[in-house]
Design a protein around this motif. Sequence first.
Motif, PDB file in Angstrom:
ATOM      1  N   ARG A  47       0.839  -1.195   0.000  1.00  0.00           N
ATOM      2  CA  ARG A  47       0.000   0.000   0.000  1.00  0.00           C
ATOM      3  C   ARG A  47       0.868   1.237   0.000  1.00  0.00           C
ATOM      4  NH1 ARG A  47      -5.502  -0.347   3.134  1.00  0.00           N
ATOM      5  NH2 ARG A  47      -6.183  -2.349   2.371  1.00  0.00           N
ATOM      6  N   VAL A 105      -6.364   7.347  -2.953  1.00  0.00           N
ATOM      7  CA  VAL A 105      -6.682   6.439  -4.054  1.00  0.00           C
ATOM      8  C   VAL A 105      -7.417   7.166  -5.176  1.00  0.00           C
ATOM      9  CG1 VAL A 105      -6.718   4.373  -2.613  1.00  0.00           C
ATOM     10  CG2 VAL A 105      -8.833   5.641  -2.988  1.00  0.00           C
ATOM     11  N   VAL A 135      -9.553   2.511   2.653  1.00  0.00           N
ATOM     12  CA  VAL A 135      -8.703   3.153   1.662  1.00  0.00           C
ATOM     13  C   VAL A 135      -8.359   4.557   2.147  1.00  0.00           C
ATOM     14  CG1 VAL A 135      -9.602   1.835  -0.290  1.00  0.00           C
ATOM     15  CG2 VAL A 135     -10.684   3.985   0.340  1.00  0.00           C
TER      16      VAL A 135
END
Length: 121
Positions: free
Chosen positions: A22, A27, A62
């Motif tokens: 990650r 995102v 996220v």
Amino acid sequence: EGRIVLNFEPAAVDDARPAAPRKNECVGCGRDTHLTRFYVVPYRFRRCFPKAYKVNSSHDVVALCLGCRDVVDPAYRRRAADLEAKLLAAEGPVPPPPPRPDATARTARGAARTLARDKRG
């Protein structure tokens, strides 16, 4: 030297997908400042899942910057409200959770337990 060699075959991991590293960036736009955690599956739905789906994994978390979150949040809330309305229509009203004792009652109960324990000991 400098290596660890296993003398057994490790147990298979149940998730067949390789874990992608990650990045600490949004995102939506790729920004790396002013990030917030965004839970794709709201808690109020997750708590209704079977135990097997409530594992402590971060697949539904996220990173979103504040700008992207402002764009996503209204649609997210509308979609969650629509899903909740459909579930309520299909299953009827869900009984509310039992009331939680207030902080004063919890403190008093804890003090009573302490006094009872000290009296015995």
